[in-house]
Design an enzyme around this catalytic site. Structure first.
Site, PDB file in Angstrom:
ATOM      1  N   TYR A  62     -11.431 -80.260  18.811  1.00  0.00           N
ATOM      2  CA  TYR A  62     -11.711 -79.058  19.605  1.00  0.00           C
ATOM      3  C   TYR A  62     -10.733 -77.936  19.256  1.00  0.00           C
ATOM      4  O   TYR A  62     -11.122 -76.784  19.063  1.00  0.00           O
ATOM      5  CB  TYR A  62     -11.605 -79.440  21.084  1.00  0.00           C
ATOM      6  CG  TYR A  62     -11.967 -78.359  22.067  1.00  0.00           C
ATOM      7  CD1 TYR A  62     -13.287 -77.933  22.193  1.00  0.00           C
ATOM      8  CD2 TYR A  62     -11.010 -77.788  22.893  1.00  0.00           C
ATOM      9  CE1 TYR A  62     -13.631 -76.954  23.115  1.00  0.00           C
ATOM     10  CE2 TYR A  62     -11.340 -76.815  23.819  1.00  0.00           C
ATOM     11  CZ  TYR A  62     -12.652 -76.408  23.930  1.00  0.00           C
ATOM     12  OH  TYR A  62     -12.983 -75.439  24.850  1.00  0.00           O
TER      13      TYR A  62
ATOM     14  N   GLY B 185     -25.590 -70.665  24.740  1.00  0.00           N
ATOM     15  CA  GLY B 185     -25.213 -71.596  25.815  1.00  0.00           C
ATOM     16  C   GLY B 185     -25.126 -70.889  27.147  1.00  0.00           C
ATOM     17  O   GLY B 185     -24.185 -71.098  27.910  1.00  0.00           O
TER      18      GLY B 185
ATOM     19  N   ASN C 100     -20.740 -68.326  22.947  1.00  0.00           N
ATOM     20  CA  ASN C 100     -20.142 -69.078  24.066  1.00  0.00           C
ATOM     21  C   ASN C 100     -20.393 -70.588  23.970  1.00  0.00           C
ATOM     22  O   ASN C 100     -19.581 -71.382  24.452  1.00  0.00           O
ATOM     23  CB  ASN C 100     -20.721 -68.538  25.384  1.00  0.00           C
ATOM     24  CG  ASN C 100     -20.471 -69.470  26.550  1.00  0.00           C
ATOM     25  OD1 ASN C 100     -19.372 -69.535  27.091  1.00  0.00           O
ATOM     26  ND2 ASN C 100     -21.498 -70.234  26.937  1.00  0.00           N
TER      27      ASN C 100
ATOM     28  N   LYS D 266     -11.576 -74.217  17.710  1.00  0.00           N
ATOM     29  CA  LYS D 266     -11.271 -72.969  18.425  1.00  0.00           C
ATOM     30  C   LYS D 266     -10.223 -72.133  17.668  1.00  0.00           C
ATOM     31  O   LYS D 266     -10.248 -70.907  17.731  1.00  0.00           O
ATOM     32  CB  LYS D 266     -10.810 -73.276  19.855  1.00  0.00           C
ATOM     33  CG  LYS D 266     -11.883 -73.938  20.731  1.00  0.00           C
ATOM     34  CD  LYS D 266     -13.075 -73.030  20.974  1.00  0.00           C
ATOM     35  CE  LYS D 266     -14.012 -73.571  22.053  1.00  0.00           C
ATOM     36  NZ  LYS D 266     -15.181 -72.702  22.309  1.00  0.00           N
TER      37      LYS D 266
ATOM     38  N   ASP E 277     -30.103 -75.297  18.861  1.00  0.00           N
ATOM     39  CA  ASP E 277     -28.790 -75.911  18.689  1.00  0.00           C
ATOM     40  C   ASP E 277     -28.035 -74.991  17.727  1.00  0.00           C
ATOM     41  O   ASP E 277     -28.415 -74.861  16.560  1.00  0.00           O
ATOM     42  CB  ASP E 277     -28.984 -77.317  18.091  1.00  0.00           C
ATOM     43  CG  ASP E 277     -27.672 -77.982  17.702  1.00  0.00           C
ATOM     44  OD1 ASP E 277     -26.636 -77.298  17.670  1.00  0.00           O
ATOM     45  OD2 ASP E 277     -27.702 -79.191  17.413  1.00  0.00           O
ATOM     46  N   VAL E 278     -26.980 -74.340  18.203  1.00  0.00           N
ATOM     47  CA  VAL E 278     -26.293 -73.349  17.357  1.00  0.00           C
ATOM     48  C   VAL E 278     -25.595 -73.976  16.150  1.00  0.00           C
ATOM     49  O   VAL E 278     -25.258 -73.276  15.191  1.00  0.00           O
ATOM     50  CB  VAL E 278     -25.272 -72.496  18.161  1.00  0.00           C
ATOM     51  CG1 VAL E 278     -25.949 -71.685  19.248  1.00  0.00           C
ATOM     52  CG2 VAL E 278     -24.146 -73.354  18.723  1.00  0.00           C
TER      53      VAL E 278
ATOM     54  N   ILE F 288     -11.424 -73.879  33.433  1.00  0.00           N
ATOM     55  CA  ILE F 288     -12.416 -73.209  34.273  1.00  0.00           C
ATOM     56  C   ILE F 288     -13.332 -74.286  34.851  1.00  0.00           C
ATOM     57  O   ILE F 288     -13.762 -75.199  34.127  1.00  0.00           O
ATOM     58  CB  ILE F 288     -13.242 -72.191  33.431  1.00  0.00           C
ATOM     59  CG1 ILE F 288     -12.309 -71.264  32.611  1.00  0.00           C
ATOM     60  CG2 ILE F 288     -14.183 -71.390  34.336  1.00  0.00           C
ATOM     61  CD1 ILE F 288     -11.365 -70.404  33.403  1.00  0.00           C
TER      62      ILE F 288
ATOM     63  N   SER G 142     -10.486 -70.961  23.339  1.00  0.00           N
ATOM     64  CA  SER G 142      -9.836 -71.796  24.358  1.00  0.00           C
ATOM     65  C   SER G 142      -8.329 -71.694  24.132  1.00  0.00           C
ATOM     66  O   SER G 142      -7.893 -71.545  22.977  1.00  0.00           O
ATOM     67  CB  SER G 142     -10.265 -73.259  24.195  1.00  0.00           C
ATOM     68  OG  SER G 142      -9.348 -74.104  24.871  1.00  0.00           O
TER      69      SER G 142
HETATM   70  P1  NDP Z   1     -20.670 -75.735  30.308  1.00  0.00           P
HETATM   71  O1  NDP Z   1     -20.720 -77.184  30.066  1.00  0.00           O
HETATM   72  O2  NDP Z   1     -20.939 -75.211  31.682  1.00  0.00           O
HETATM   73  O3  NDP Z   1     -21.633 -74.990  29.298  1.00  0.00           O
HETATM   74  C1  NDP Z   1     -21.648 -75.263  27.937  1.00  0.00           C
HETATM   75  C2  NDP Z   1     -22.853 -74.571  27.384  1.00  0.00           C
HETATM   76  O4  NDP Z   1     -22.859 -74.739  25.971  1.00  0.00           O
HETATM   77  C3  NDP Z   1     -24.152 -75.140  27.933  1.00  0.00           C
HETATM   78  O5  NDP Z   1     -24.934 -74.077  28.390  1.00  0.00           O
HETATM   79  C4  NDP Z   1     -24.790 -75.825  26.725  1.00  0.00           C
HETATM   80  O6  NDP Z   1     -26.186 -75.663  26.677  1.00  0.00           O
HETATM   81  C5  NDP Z   1     -24.173 -75.026  25.588  1.00  0.00           C
HETATM   82  N1  NDP Z   1     -24.192 -75.773  24.342  1.00  0.00           N
HETATM   83  C6  NDP Z   1     -23.472 -76.888  24.006  1.00  0.00           C
HETATM   84  N2  NDP Z   1     -23.762 -77.258  22.758  1.00  0.00           N
HETATM   85  C7  NDP Z   1     -24.696 -76.385  22.298  1.00  0.00           C
HETATM   86  C8  NDP Z   1     -25.382 -76.238  21.085  1.00  0.00           C
HETATM   87  N3  NDP Z   1     -25.168 -77.086  20.060  1.00  0.00           N
HETATM   88  N4  NDP Z   1     -26.269 -75.236  20.942  1.00  0.00           N
HETATM   89  C9  NDP Z   1     -26.496 -74.377  21.970  1.00  0.00           C
HETATM   90  N5  NDP Z   1     -25.860 -74.456  23.144  1.00  0.00           N
HETATM   91  C10 NDP Z   1     -24.978 -75.449  23.311  1.00  0.00           C
HETATM   92  O7  NDP Z   1     -19.242 -75.299  29.786  1.00  0.00           O
HETATM   93  P2  NDP Z   1     -18.353 -73.979  29.879  1.00  0.00           P
HETATM   94  O8  NDP Z   1     -19.064 -72.860  30.537  1.00  0.00           O
HETATM   95  O9  NDP Z   1     -17.073 -74.426  30.390  1.00  0.00           O
HETATM   96  O10 NDP Z   1     -18.159 -73.665  28.308  1.00  0.00           O
HETATM   97  C11 NDP Z   1     -18.459 -72.434  27.721  1.00  0.00           C
HETATM   98  C12 NDP Z   1     -17.459 -72.136  26.622  1.00  0.00           C
HETATM   99  O11 NDP Z   1     -16.164 -71.997  27.175  1.00  0.00           O
HETATM  100  C13 NDP Z   1     -17.360 -73.233  25.567  1.00  0.00           C
HETATM  101  O12 NDP Z   1     -17.255 -72.655  24.291  1.00  0.00           O
HETATM  102  C14 NDP Z   1     -16.055 -73.935  25.932  1.00  0.00           C
HETATM  103  O13 NDP Z   1     -15.455 -74.548  24.820  1.00  0.00           O
HETATM  104  C15 NDP Z   1     -15.255 -72.761  26.434  1.00  0.00           C
HETATM  105  N6  NDP Z   1     -14.116 -73.132  27.263  1.00  0.00           N
HETATM  106  C16 NDP Z   1     -14.292 -73.716  28.491  1.00  0.00           C
HETATM  107  C17 NDP Z   1     -13.205 -74.082  29.235  1.00  0.00           C
HETATM  108  C18 NDP Z   1     -13.327 -74.691  30.580  1.00  0.00           C
HETATM  109  O14 NDP Z   1     -12.296 -75.093  31.133  1.00  0.00           O
HETATM  110  N7  NDP Z   1     -14.488 -74.809  31.168  1.00  0.00           N
HETATM  111  C19 NDP Z   1     -11.846 -73.884  28.740  1.00  0.00           C
HETATM  112  C20 NDP Z   1     -11.770 -73.243  27.466  1.00  0.00           C
HETATM  113  C21 NDP Z   1     -12.862 -72.900  26.769  1.00  0.00           C
HETATM  114  P3  NDP Z   1     -27.246 -76.697  27.331  1.00  0.00           P
HETATM  115  O15 NDP Z   1     -26.747 -76.985  28.720  1.00  0.00           O
HETATM  116  O16 NDP Z   1     -28.526 -75.952  27.299  1.00  0.00           O
HETATM  117  O17 NDP Z   1     -27.253 -77.920  26.460  1.00  0.00           O
END
Ligand code: NDP
Length: 251
Positions: free
Chosen positions: A159, A16, A94, A163, A67-68, A192, A146
């Site tokens: 969720y 991701g 991630n 986590k 898709d992971v 974030i 998280s």
């Molecule tokens: P974003 O929405 O910016 O990014 C999420 C990413 O996850 C995207 O790049 C998306 O890929 C990818 N993704 C989602 N599902 C899949 C899948 N099935 N296979 C491969 N890739 C996937 O979110 P964040 O940067 O905020 O999230 C990153 C991590 O941080 C996550 O694990 C989230 O749970 C965690 N997190 C975030 C918080 C926040 O406040 N933002 C708080 C706590 C934890 P694509 O766009 O290509 O589909």
């Protein structure tokens, strides 16, 4: 403090990675001289742009769609990555999604994709890439959890369970792999400012801000440098840890 000059022979995969925390992690690893594979699911254009940005830093990069949460796609991703990279030394799990609703309304369709992506995806990717680390007797697993995994949150049972599962998975992994010089740690972000949080709306963000001691949401670049540090040899003695980055929210 080590200067990280020995990191140029290291290979990382960030899942991701096209945006948000994953993108910042990929860029900070690359800035340290590490070659970085970018996994994406739907953000192909963003992944291509990031790939070029990383190559401009003088390291190798590639993009790989998967898709992971889908075992076959993860297996194909591993084959594709290992065609160009000799192994993966640093795996950043991630990729993650939310699908919030109260427990009485929580359908299987809300539960399963969240567990599949956040928890099963972490397991599938780790299992695919761990052999190279074990053979090489050096490795880093960095899982993005998280604070909700440790503390819970109304409307996020799916969720939170995913986590919290990542924490147990990581602690066991840390104990199992320590003799092979492989560390496993969890980073727990608070709120974030990424697309994940953007969907919750400005009003919600304002409520959140009022609860955070530092008074603001974090930025992806509050996480990327920490990922790079954990990947480095400076963090060689740290394993099985859950590190919170949340502006003081969980204190
Ligand atoms: P974003 O929405 O910016 O990014 C999420 C990413 O996850 C995207 O790049 C998306 O890929 C990818 N993704 C989602 N599902 C899949 C899948 N099935 N296979 C491969 N890739 C996937 O979110 P964040 O940067 O905020 O999230 C990153 C991590 O941080 C996550 O694990 C989230 O749970 C965690 N997190 C975030 C918080 C926040 O406040 N933002 C708080 C706590 C934890 P694509 O766009 O290509 O589909």
């Amino acid at each position: 403090m080590k200067d990280n000059s020995d990191m140029k022979d290291k290979y990382a995969l960030v899942t991701g990675a096209a945006k948000g925390i994953g993108k910042s992690s990929a860029l900070h690893l690359a800035k340290m001289g590490i070659n970085v594979a970018i996994n994406y699911r739907s953000s192909e254009k963003e992944a291509e742009v990031l790939c070029k940005e990383i190559e401009a830093l003088g390291v190798k990069s590639l993009i790989v769609k998967a898709d992971v949460g889908d075992l076959n796609e993860v297996k194909n991703m591993a084959k594709a990555v290992l065609k160009d990279f000799p192994r993966i030394d640093i795996l950043v799990n991630n990729a993650g999604i939310i699908d919030d609703t109260l427990i009485v309304r929580m359908k299987d369709e809300n539960w399963k994709p969240v567990i599949d992506t956040n928890l099963n995806g972490t397991f599938y990717c780790t299992r695919e890439f761990i052999r190279g680390m074990m053979t090489n007797r050096w490795g880093r697993i960095i899982n993005i959890g998280s604070i909700v995994g440790s503390r819970g949150n109304p409307g996020q049972t799916n969720y939170s369970a995913s986590k919290a599962g990542v924490i147990g998975f990581t602690k066991s992994l840390a104990k199992e792999l320590a003799p092979r010089n492989i560390t496993a740690n969890v980073i727990e972000p608070g709120y974030i400012d990424t697309d994940t949080v953007a969907v919750l709306g400005e009003e919600f963000k304002e409520v959140i801000r009022s609860r955070i001691p530092m008074g603001e949401l974090g930025k992806p670049d509050d996480l990327g440098p920490l990922v790079a540090f954990i990947a480095s040899d400076n963090a060689r003695y740290m394993t099985g840890q859950v590190i919170c980055v949340d502006g003081g929210l969980a204190v």
